[in-house]
Design a protein around this motif. Structure first.
Motif, mmCIF file in Angstrom:
data_model
loop_
_atom_site.group_PDB
_atom_site.id
_atom_site.type_symbol
_atom_site.label_atom_id
_atom_site.label_comp_id
_atom_site.label_asym_id
_atom_site.label_seq_id
_atom_site.Cartn_x
_atom_site.Cartn_y
_atom_site.Cartn_z
ATOM 1 N N ASP A 343 -2.800 12.352 10.343
ATOM 2 C CA ASP A 343 -2.671 10.978 9.877
ATOM 3 C C ASP A 343 -2.056 10.937 8.484
ATOM 4 O OD1 ASP A 343 -3.703 9.680 12.100
ATOM 5 O OD2 ASP A 343 -5.774 9.828 11.375
ATOM 6 N N SER A 344 -1.128 10.016 8.266
ATOM 7 C CA SER A 344 -0.579 9.779 6.935
ATOM 8 C C SER A 344 -1.670 9.233 6.020
ATOM 9 C CB SER A 344 0.566 8.769 7.014
ATOM 10 O OG SER A 344 0.872 8.239 5.732
ATOM 11 N N PRO A 345 -1.682 9.641 4.751
ATOM 12 C CA PRO A 345 -2.669 9.080 3.815
ATOM 13 C C PRO A 345 -2.420 7.604 3.529
ATOM 14 C CG PRO A 345 -1.055 10.390 2.639
ATOM 15 C CD PRO A 345 -0.797 10.621 4.098
ATOM 16 N N CYS A 346 -1.276 7.088 3.942
ATOM 17 C CA CYS A 346 -0.954 5.673 3.690
ATOM 18 C C CYS A 346 -1.541 4.740 4.739
ATOM 19 C CB CYS A 346 0.562 5.484 3.644
ATOM 20 S SG CYS A 346 1.370 6.441 2.359
ATOM 21 N N VAL A 347 -2.116 5.309 5.798
ATOM 22 C CA VAL A 347 -2.696 4.490 6.862
ATOM 23 C C VAL A 347 -4.012 3.882 6.384
ATOM 24 C CG1 VAL A 347 -3.660 4.543 9.193
ATOM 25 C CG2 VAL A 347 -1.568 5.815 8.676
ATOM 26 N N ASN A 348 -4.161 2.568 6.594
ATOM 27 C CA ASN A 348 -5.388 1.839 6.204
ATOM 28 C C ASN A 348 -5.719 2.045 4.727
ATOM 29 O OD1 ASN A 348 -5.726 0.993 8.879
ATOM 30 N ND2 ASN A 348 -6.959 2.789 9.379
ATOM 31 N N ALA A 349 -4.684 2.091 3.871
ATOM 32 C CA ALA A 349 -4.903 2.361 2.442
ATOM 33 C C ALA A 349 -4.443 1.214 1.561
ATOM 34 C CB ALA A 349 -4.176 3.649 2.048
ATOM 35 N N GLY A 350 -4.109 0.073 2.147
ATOM 36 C CA GLY A 350 -3.576 -1.038 1.367
ATOM 37 C C GLY A 350 -4.637 -1.921 0.754
ATOM 38 N N ASP A 371 -0.253 -3.001 13.533
ATOM 39 C CA ASP A 371 -1.186 -2.683 12.452
ATOM 40 C C ASP A 371 -2.375 -3.636 12.538
ATOM 41 O OD1 ASP A 371 -2.341 -1.583 10.228
ATOM 42 O OD2 ASP A 371 -0.819 -2.280 8.808
ATOM 43 N N SER A 372 -3.558 -3.121 12.244
ATOM 44 C CA SER A 372 -4.764 -3.948 12.257
ATOM 45 C C SER A 372 -5.728 -3.413 11.213
ATOM 46 C CB SER A 372 -5.423 -3.946 13.638
ATOM 47 O OG SER A 372 -5.806 -2.633 13.997
ATOM 48 N N GLY A 373 -6.750 -4.202 10.903
ATOM 49 C CA GLY A 373 -7.683 -3.796 9.861
ATOM 50 C C GLY A 373 -6.984 -3.772 8.514
ATOM 51 N N ILE A 374 -7.406 -2.852 7.624
ATOM 52 C CA ILE A 374 -6.760 -2.720 6.329
ATOM 53 C C ILE A 374 -5.299 -2.320 6.531
ATOM 54 C CG2 ILE A 374 -6.758 -1.486 4.126
ATOM 55 C CD1 ILE A 374 -9.043 -3.468 4.481
#
Length: 864
Positions: A343-350, A371-374
């Motif tokens: 997994d990319s560290p950018c996933v769900n990191a916004g 995209d869903s969630g954060i």
């Protein structure tokens, strides 16, 4: 510079974004072969009026009348018939595509062209300006490919001198353009703007070059908003740098959900600030592999970003984003759920949810899952229908033939060639992927029962919320429990419940009307559903629905308009909705389905009796454009303030039936209004409180807020309570007055009262004819010397008087008094000087009306 954007990226402007078609008064066609209304684009523009649409047939347009196109201030749309891959404006190395300079606004739209080989001093493909006049010029450029154009400033596009007016560039590809000017007012290989605000969204800005600053974008003395864009492979050779973006000292920047990568400059390879501060904001973005520096200069506010080399700010990281190649480009994010190894560290990191940021209909995943969630950091691609290579909506023989014709292609094949996995090759993996979906139609998730939007919930997932639309999904299902409300475009959810729960299902249709929602255990819902609701211009709520573990289907639909442009679905723990009939309460005498106590609407009029302090349990229903109304009648013998409170399973309307005069108990005196009234959603508490009303007979109303979708057996129950407050007691006469004690520190002092029910005890006072009605007496104890004025507010009653004297009742000569005529509801006595002692105030009326239902008596300081 290497070629960092592949041909597969171009498809982003065709698949998933679509071409906007503006509503217009007339449609004018332009076709190079003579089959349209005109041969050249300028002829079509010249023939158009505000609101019209000029549609340009497929082909390549060159020569006079097909470049340097001038809207002349018209608010029109000029669009290609089938998108930028089918319609090209070739400027042939002299001139530009479009020139806006006559006050065009956002309603002046260029849509769906490839513009190439432009060459001009400013804006190689498109230029907008107000010249020296400083008026609005702010066109909308959308769904265009701006390729291979040249200018001193703004190789692709340029805006100049538009004050605070904001042009928009949306869903565009700006690539391979050059700006040859070297001073700060030049630059912007892809885009330049100065003294002119600009918003760029959902765009790819790639492989552009500037001899000066801003290889991709050059911004000078302006406001710049960049949302959800890829800025890649651009180069700036000037001393101010800004390979991707250059922002000068007098420009503010807002950048969100962008991927800025592989840009080059002597400084600020990613973004260069001449003099940035915290008014410049970069959020939810990836700035990686830019040469030199990702961010240079100033002190911008950077938050929730992946910045190579690090940057201070909340939520920022410094980790390889792990880009992955997918159907539309090279900057998806690696995700194990999509088939990658990590997994990319950018996933769900916004910084916020994808729904709140409007990115839940786009994706960073190579398998096209939204995209869903954060929100994920960086650019979000439009979602494509894998296998539909020709874009006709069906995955069929033509798509298979297209893939097979390119089978074995390596190193550079694009999605349209059949490279479904985005690895650059058309091979066995791509063939297997197409065969897996062969024979199906492309539909958005939620279109129908075959492709629903899937939600899985346990109690810990509540509340659940998402934003969606029914528009573009088609009217797949009719003949359901929603009756006439299932004739619009519909949206289907498959709801998997993991444990027994009691929920409210809420749909907010925002600005849409005539909307509905149904819950069923079959798809599509049949004539009978587990629960449903429909109605006009309001939030739809199915309250207190108990769902056992299993699979259910939620259908959102409409009557008119044909679709719901934006809706919010909320599934939450059920709000308290206690409509169980409490012990000692009375039951309404009519059964559900009847309308026996319909008040003045019944023949003859019929009312359910109720008394002060009584709680009643009843039902109402609404179906087939009819609804039950319940009228409750109470008679009071003294002035009374009523409170009418209800808890209902349905959206309820309650109120006091207004009569003139109040309390007449005569249907002929109805005004046709509820006053006061209240309306509330299901399981919310509706309450009204009246003014103080004179003795009489009053009717309190309960009804459904809708005329349909709630027959008997659905959500029909309510519990209502009538409470009463009277102002009887002290104040009747000099022997039983209301007593008030005054000091200077106690001012102002207010007394609420009524004269109704107190009798006409005193006449022949200083109020003269204004002492002929029922009167009220207040005894005032003054503890220190003071100067005051007395204010009487009688609200809806005129012909009133107030007086103060040192005897009771006041005599023919008073210390101070005031009288008022019709429609004069506030009056003030003159200033009166009082020494310590006892005084008496009388409030009275002219003989008509005989009493004041409610008044406010105020002892106050004199006005300044």
């Amino acid at each position: 510079m290497g070629r960092l954007i592949s041909a597969r990226t171009l498809i982003v402007l065709i698949v998933g974004t679509g071409l906007a078609t503006a509503a217009s008064a007339d449609t004018i066609t332009v076709c190079w072969d003579g089959s349209g209304d005109y041969l050249t684009i300028q002829e079509g523009i010249d023939a158009a009026s505000d609101g019209d649409e000029v549609v340009v047939c497929d082909g390549t347009y060159t020569g006079p009348g097909n470049k340097n196109l001038d809207f002349a201030g018209k608010l029109i749309t000029v669009r290609s018939e089938n998108g930028p891959d089918s319609c090209t404006i070739d400027c042939e190395g002299a001139g530009r595509g479009f020139y806006f300079h006559s006050g065009e606004t956002a309603a002046s739209v260029v849509d769906g062209f490839t513009i190439t080989n432009g060459n001009a001093d400013v804006g190689g493909a498109i230029y907008w300006t107000s010249g020296d006049e400083w008026y609005e010029t702010s066109p909308t450029i959308m769904n265009c490919w701006i390729l291979g154009n040249t200018a001193l400033s703004g190789g692709g596009l340029s805006g100049f001198k538009c004050l605070d007016y904001k042009a928009t560039i949306a869903n565009c590809l700006v690539a391979g353009n050059s700006a040859t000017g070297t001073d700060i007012w030049s630059g912007g290989g892809g885009i330049h703007h100065s003294w002119c605000d600009l918003e760029i969204r959902n765009c790819i800005i790639a492989n552009n070059w500037a001899a000066g600053s801003g290889g991709g974008i050059n911004s000078v003395v302006a406001g710049l908003i960049i949302r959800n864009c890829t800025i890649a492979g651009n180069q700036a050779d000037g001393e101010w740098g800004g390979g991707g973006v250059y922002v000068n000292a007098f420009t503010w920047l807002v950048m969100a959900n962008c991927t800025v990568t592989r840009n080059e400059a002597v400084c600020g390879g990613g973004v260069s600030f001449e003099w940035g501060d915290d008014s410049d904001v970069i959020s939810d973005s990836v700035l990686w592999a830019n040469t030199w520096e990702q961010i240079f200069g100033g002190e911008p506010s950077v938050r929730y970003c992946d910045v190579q080399g690090g940057w201070p700010g909340e939520g920022n990281i410094d980790t390889d984003p792990l880009f992955a190649s997918g159907p539309l480009g090279d900057y998806y994010l690696s995700q194990m759920a999509a088939g990658q190894d990590v997994d990319s560290p950018c996933v769900n990191a916004g910084s916020d949810t994808a729904e709140n940021l409007g990115l839940d209909t786009r994706t960073t995943r190579t398998d096209q899952v939204p995209d869903s969630g954060i929100v994920d950091m960086g650019y979000h691609y439009p979602i494509v229908c894998l296998g539909d290579l020709d874009g006709d909506g069906d995955i069929d023989l033509s798509d298979l033939a297209q893939l097979l014709s390119n089978y074995g292609t390596t190193s550079g094949a694009c999605y349209a060639d059949g490279d479904l996995d985005g690895d650059g090759d058309v091979d066995l993996d791509d063939l297997a992927a197409l065969l897996a979906v062969y024979g199906t139609e492309c539909t958005m998730a939620g279109d129908n029962c075959d492709n629903p939007l899937r939600i899985t919930l346990s109690s810990q997932d509540l509340p659940y919320a998402e934003v969606n639309t029914t528009c573009g999904r088609g009217n797949d299902y009719e003949g359901t429990c929603l009756s006439d409300f299932d004739t619009g475009e519909d949206l289907i959810y498959e709801l998997t419940i993991l444990e027994t729960m009691e929920v409210d299902i809420v749909v907010n249709p925002h600005d849409a009307y005539w909307t509905a929602v149904a819950v069923s255990d079959t798809c599509p819902p049949g004539a009978t559903c587990l629960a449903y609701t429909c109605g006009y211009s309001d939030v739809r709520i199915i309250p207190s629905l108990v769902l056992d573990p299993g699979v259910y289907y939620v259908m959102v639909d409409s009557q008119a308009p044909d679709c719901i442009d934006e809706l919010t679905l909320i599934i939450r723990d059920a709000l308290p909705c206690d409509t169980d009939c409490p012990p000692g309460a009375d039951l309404e005498t009519e059964a559900c389905g009847e309308d026996l106590n319909g008040g003045c609407g019944a023949m003859p009029p019929a009312f359910e009796p109720i008394t002060c302090g009584e709680t009643v349990c009843g039902t109402v229903w609404a179906e087939d454009y009819m609804r039950d109304t319940d009228w409750y009648e109470v008679t009071v013998t003294e002035a009374t303030r009523f409170t009418w409170h209800i808890v209902s399973e349905f959206p309820a309307v309650i109120g006091l039936v207004e009569t003139d005069p109040p309390g007449s108990g005569n249907c002929n005196d109805m005004t046709g209004y509820l006053n006061p009234w209240d309306i509330d959603s299901a399981c919310a508490n509706a309450t009204i409180t009246t003014d103080l009303l004179p003795p009489g007979t009053y009717w309190f109303h309960v009804s459904h807020n809708e005329f349909y979708c709630d027959p008997c057996g659905q959500k029909n129950d309510y519990v209502a309570t009538l409470t009463c407050e009277t102002l009887s007691g002290p104040g009747d006469d000099c022997n039983d007055p209301v007593v008030v004690t005054l000091s200077n520190d106690s001012l102002p002092r207010a007394v609420l009262g009524t004269t109704c029910g107190r009798g006409n005890d005193y006449e022949d006072t200083c109020l003269e004819q204004w002492d002929g009605g029922e009167d009220f007496i207040c005894e005032v104890h003054v503890t220190e010397e003071m100067v005051i004025t007395i204010v009487l507010g009688t609200f809806d009653t005129g012909w009133t008087g107030v007086a103060i004297d040192d005897t009771c009742p006041p005599g023919n000569s008073c210390l101070a008094y005031s009288t008022a005529g019709d429609n004069e509801y506030w009056q003030h006595t003159e200033m009166v000087h009082l020494v310590p002692g006892t005084y008496y105030v009388i409030v009275d009326t002219w003989p008509w009306p005989d009493c004041i239902p409610v008044f406010e008596l105020i002892f106050d300081y004199p006005p300044p």
